[in-house]
Design a protein around this motif. Structure first.
Motif, PDB file in Angstrom:
ATOM      1  N   ILE A  40       8.699   2.227  -3.417  1.00 41.67           N
ATOM      2  CA  ILE A  40       8.810   1.004  -2.851  1.00 41.67           C
ATOM      3  C   ILE A  40       9.287   0.234  -3.334  1.00 41.67           C
ATOM      4  O   ILE A  40      10.320  -0.787  -2.855  1.00 41.67           O
ATOM      5  N   ALA A  41       9.354   0.063  -4.846  1.00 47.60           N
ATOM      6  CA  ALA A  41      10.148  -0.638  -5.714  1.00 47.60           C
ATOM      7  C   ALA A  41      11.776  -0.330  -5.583  1.00 47.60           C
ATOM      8  O   ALA A  41      12.441  -1.483  -5.499  1.00 47.60           O
ATOM      9  N   VAL A  42      11.994   0.624  -5.384  1.00 46.74           N
ATOM     10  CA  VAL A  42      13.626   0.972  -5.251  1.00 46.74           C
ATOM     11  C   VAL A  42      14.055   0.648  -4.013  1.00 46.74           C
ATOM     12  O   VAL A  42      14.988  -0.079  -3.483  1.00 46.74           O
ATOM     13  N   LEU A  43      13.122   0.732  -3.039  1.00 44.83           N
ATOM     14  CA  LEU A  43      13.506   0.379  -1.680  1.00 44.83           C
ATOM     15  C   LEU A  43      13.503  -1.348  -1.336  1.00 44.83           C
ATOM     16  O   LEU A  43      14.371  -1.901  -0.883  1.00 44.83           O
ATOM     17  N   ARG A  44      12.608  -2.185  -2.196  1.00 45.87           N
ATOM     18  CA  ARG A  44      12.893  -3.361  -2.239  1.00 45.87           C
ATOM     19  C   ARG A  44      14.173  -3.881  -2.755  1.00 45.87           C
ATOM     20  O   ARG A  44      14.857  -4.822  -2.689  1.00 45.87           O
ATOM     21  N   MET A  45      14.517  -3.196  -3.916  1.00 48.00           N
ATOM     22  CA  MET A  45      15.639  -3.235  -4.778  1.00 48.00           C
ATOM     23  C   MET A  45      16.971  -3.490  -3.921  1.00 48.00           C
ATOM     24  O   MET A  45      17.936  -3.983  -3.810  1.00 48.00           O
ATOM     25  N   LEU A  46      16.910  -2.363  -2.804  1.00 48.24           N
ATOM     26  CA  LEU A  46      18.218  -1.886  -2.007  1.00 48.24           C
ATOM     27  C   LEU A  46      18.122  -2.888  -1.070  1.00 48.24           C
ATOM     28  O   LEU A  46      19.200  -3.241  -0.787  1.00 48.24           O
ATOM     29  N   GLN A  47      17.140  -3.318  -0.636  1.00 48.73           N
ATOM     30  CA  GLN A  47      17.026  -4.462   0.278  1.00 48.73           C
ATOM     31  C   GLN A  47      17.490  -5.652  -0.150  1.00 48.73           C
ATOM     32  O   GLN A  47      18.409  -6.618   0.510  1.00 48.73           O
ATOM     33  N   ASP A  48      17.122  -6.029  -1.510  1.00 52.67           N
ATOM     34  CA  ASP A  48      17.752  -7.259  -2.096  1.00 52.67           C
ATOM     35  C   ASP A  48      19.100  -7.249  -2.312  1.00 52.67           C
ATOM     36  O   ASP A  48      19.924  -8.132  -2.132  1.00 52.67           O
ATOM     37  N   GLY A  49      19.404  -6.153  -2.446  1.00 56.93           N
ATOM     38  CA  GLY A  49      21.009  -5.874  -2.966  1.00 56.93           C
ATOM     39  C   GLY A  49      21.830  -5.745  -1.625  1.00 56.93           C
ATOM     40  O   GLY A  49      23.282  -5.808  -1.712  1.00 56.93           O
ATOM     41  N   ALA A  50      21.126  -5.493  -0.557  1.00 58.15           N
ATOM     42  CA  ALA A  50      21.958  -5.270   0.806  1.00 58.15           C
ATOM     43  C   ALA A  50      22.949  -6.636   1.150  1.00 58.15           C
ATOM     44  O   ALA A  50      22.337  -7.726   1.116  1.00 58.15           O
ATOM     45  N   SER A 110       0.870  -1.222   0.159  1.00 57.49           N
ATOM     46  CA  SER A 110      -0.022  -0.041   0.085  1.00 57.49           C
ATOM     47  C   SER A 110       0.918   1.254   0.011  1.00 57.49           C
ATOM     48  O   SER A 110       0.507   2.545  -0.278  1.00 57.49           O
ATOM     49  N   GLY A 111       2.352   1.387   0.139  1.00 60.64           N
ATOM     50  CA  GLY A 111       3.108   2.159   0.397  1.00 60.64           C
ATOM     51  C   GLY A 111       3.514   2.592   1.646  1.00 60.64           C
ATOM     52  O   GLY A 111       4.201   3.770   2.019  1.00 60.64           O
ATOM     53  N   PHE A 112       2.876   2.020   2.776  1.00 59.42           N
ATOM     54  CA  PHE A 112       3.292   2.361   4.108  1.00 59.42           C
ATOM     55  C   PHE A 112       4.585   1.915   4.208  1.00 59.42           C
ATOM     56  O   PHE A 112       4.846   0.470   4.171  1.00 59.42           O
ATOM     57  N   VAL A 113       5.422   2.523   5.016  1.00 62.37           N
ATOM     58  CA  VAL A 113       7.033   2.281   5.256  1.00 62.37           C
ATOM     59  C   VAL A 113       7.128   2.300   6.754  1.00 62.37           C
ATOM     60  O   VAL A 113       7.095   3.308   7.161  1.00 62.37           O
ATOM     61  N   PHE A 114       7.697   1.501   7.669  1.00 67.64           N
ATOM     62  CA  PHE A 114       7.691   1.603   9.058  1.00 67.64           C
ATOM     63  C   PHE A 114       9.191   1.188   9.434  1.00 67.64           C
ATOM     64  O   PHE A 114       9.698  -0.086   9.017  1.00 67.64           O
ATOM     65  N   ASP A 115       9.762   2.059  10.212  1.00 64.53           N
ATOM     66  CA  ASP A 115      11.198   1.670  11.010  1.00 64.53           C
ATOM     67  C   ASP A 115      10.901   0.926  12.081  1.00 64.53           C
ATOM     68  O   ASP A 115      10.736   1.809  13.176  1.00 64.53           O
ATOM     69  N   PRO A 116      10.958  -0.336  12.389  1.00 66.17           N
ATOM     70  CA  PRO A 116      10.588  -0.954  13.667  1.00 66.17           C
ATOM     71  C   PRO A 116      11.698  -0.496  14.956  1.00 66.17           C
ATOM     72  O   PRO A 116      11.246  -0.789  16.059  1.00 66.17           O
ATOM     73  N   VAL A 117      12.714  -0.062  14.636  1.00 64.44           N
ATOM     74  CA  VAL A 117      13.813   0.154  15.478  1.00 64.44           C
ATOM     75  C   VAL A 117      13.478   1.755  16.009  1.00 64.44           C
ATOM     76  O   VAL A 117      13.483   2.156  17.080  1.00 64.44           O
ATOM     77  N   GLY A 118      13.551   2.424  14.983  1.00 67.41           N
ATOM     78  CA  GLY A 118      13.377   4.142  15.180  1.00 67.41           C
ATOM     79  C   GLY A 118      11.818   4.356  15.527  1.00 67.41           C
ATOM     80  O   GLY A 118      11.742   5.493  16.108  1.00 67.41           O
ATOM     81  N   GLY A 119      11.015   3.537  15.129  1.00 70.28           N
ATOM     82  CA  GLY A 119       9.348   3.825  15.496  1.00 70.28           C
ATOM     83  C   GLY A 119       8.937   4.758  14.380  1.00 70.28           C
ATOM     84  O   GLY A 119       7.838   5.111  14.536  1.00 70.28           O
ATOM     85  N   SER A 120       9.750   5.416  13.450  1.00 72.94           N
ATOM     86  CA  SER A 120       9.048   6.280  12.434  1.00 72.94           C
ATOM     87  C   SER A 120       8.427   5.454  11.382  1.00 72.94           C
ATOM     88  O   SER A 120       8.852   4.386  10.897  1.00 72.94           O
ATOM     89  N   SER A 121       7.611   6.269  10.853  1.00 77.51           N
ATOM     90  CA  SER A 121       7.208   5.587   9.440  1.00 77.51           C
ATOM     91  C   SER A 121       6.808   6.813   8.440  1.00 77.51           C
ATOM     92  O   SER A 121       6.739   7.808   8.929  1.00 77.51           O
ATOM     93  N   PHE A 122       6.535   6.342   7.383  1.00 80.56           N
ATOM     94  CA  PHE A 122       6.311   7.272   6.006  1.00 80.56           C
ATOM     95  C   PHE A 122       5.605   6.448   4.732  1.00 80.56           C
ATOM     96  O   PHE A 122       5.599   5.351   5.001  1.00 80.56           O
ATOM     97  N   THR A 123       5.307   7.052   3.890  1.00 82.03           N
ATOM     98  CA  THR A 123       4.545   6.517   2.594  1.00 82.03           C
ATOM     99  C   THR A 123       5.419   6.760   1.663  1.00 82.03           C
ATOM    100  O   THR A 123       6.353   7.890   1.698  1.00 82.03           O
ATOM    101  N   ALA A 124       5.383   5.809   0.679  1.00 83.61           N
ATOM    102  CA  ALA A 124       6.141   6.188  -0.684  1.00 83.61           C
ATOM    103  C   ALA A 124       5.039   5.659  -1.839  1.00 83.61           C
ATOM    104  O   ALA A 124       4.281   4.752  -1.521  1.00 83.61           O
ATOM    105  N   ASN A 125       5.444   6.181  -3.036  1.00 85.03           N
ATOM    106  CA  ASN A 125       4.796   5.549  -4.134  1.00 85.03           C
ATOM    107  C   ASN A 125       5.342   4.327  -4.504  1.00 85.03           C
ATOM    108  O   ASN A 125       6.087   3.732  -4.041  1.00 85.03           O
ATOM    109  N   GLU A 126       4.489   3.881  -5.474  1.00 89.45           N
ATOM    110  CA  GLU A 126       4.777   2.508  -6.093  1.00 89.45           C
ATOM    111  C   GLU A 126       6.186   2.492  -6.664  1.00 89.45           C
ATOM    112  O   GLU A 126       7.029   1.417  -6.195  1.00 89.45           O
ATOM    113  N   THR A 127       6.969   3.597  -7.315  1.00 90.73           N
ATOM    114  CA  THR A 127       8.389   3.394  -7.661  1.00 90.73           C
ATOM    115  C   THR A 127       9.283   3.407  -6.445  1.00 90.73           C
ATOM    116  O   THR A 127       9.972   2.816  -6.290  1.00 90.73           O
TER     117      THR A 127
END
Length: 222
Positions: free
Chosen positions: A212-222, A193-210
């Motif tokens: 979210i795709a970029v963040l997933r790509m970064l996670q896969d490459g980490a 849905s575009g909701f992004v949550f940081d479980p450590v810092g407790g912060s959250s924000f929203t991102a568009n479809e692009t």
């Protein structure tokens, strides 16, 4: 009116150069004729063949060096680049700044010269485009005057180096950070849905479809 310097020659030039050194070292206020003589490598007897008194030496020094400062001020190019060029030249030389900032013993002429120089710098600052909103030009000119004094005291220091390229009220804007740090990206919880949550810092924000795709790509490459 009789000129304070009787006849300029090599010895008289050495005496004025000695005043340059004493002013740069901020020792002018307490300088004695004996100290001036020592710095000039000229005996007091020879010194007084060319100058009528210690006060006459200081007057001749002001006359000579203020002329250089006046030329530099009047010849300053307009705009920010011209002001920065003037500043860099004065830091490099040091003599004009000594004239403006060394301590002295009740010399009204020197005080008058400093007021004129400060007024001219304030005028130049006021003419600059893009000054910070809500700040008076006089306040900016004061900050420049103080920065020049610090640069004079330590011409090789960080303040002097920065002042050669940046006016005191200017701040470098850090380039925008394109991506969050890798450790933060790894732990982000992403939803379709575009909701992004940081479980450590407790912060959250929203991102568009692009995003979210970029963040997933970064996670896969980490």
């Amino acid at each position: 009116m009789t000129s304070p310097m009787k006849k300029p020659n090599k010895s008289a030039t050495a005496v004025l150069a000695a005043i340059d050194r004493l002013a740069r070292e901020d020792r002018l206020a307490a300088a004695t004729t004996a100290l001036i003589s020592e710095y000039a490598h000229v005996s007091e007897g020879v010194m007084f063949r060319h100058f009528t008194s210690k006060e006459a030496i200081i007057e001749s020094w002001i006359e000579s060096r203020s002329g250089r400062l006046g030329v530099a001020l009047s010849g300053m190019a307009t705009g920010r680049a011209g002001l920065l060029r003037f500043i860099a030249d004065q830091i490099e030389s040091g003599d004009a700044l000594s004239l403006l900032f060394c301590r002295h013993a009740n010399c009204a002429r020197l005080d008058e010269l400093r007021m004129k120089a400060r007024t001219e710098l304030a005028r130049r600052v006021a003419e600059l485009p893009g000054l910070p909103a809500g700040v008076k030009a006089e306040s900016l000119a004061d900050s420049l005057w103080q920065a020049l004094c610090r640069a004079w005291k330590d011409p090789e220091g960080d303040n002097a180096r920065a002042l050669r390229a940046t006016l005191p009220w200017e701040t470098e804007t850090a380039p925008p950070q394109t991506f969050p740090p890798a450790k933060l990206v790894e732990r982000l919880a992403l939803s379709a849905s575009g909701f992004v949550f940081d479980p450590v810092g407790g912060s959250s924000f929203t991102a568009n479809e692009t995003g979210i795709a970029v963040l997933r790509m970064l996670q896969d490459g980490a």
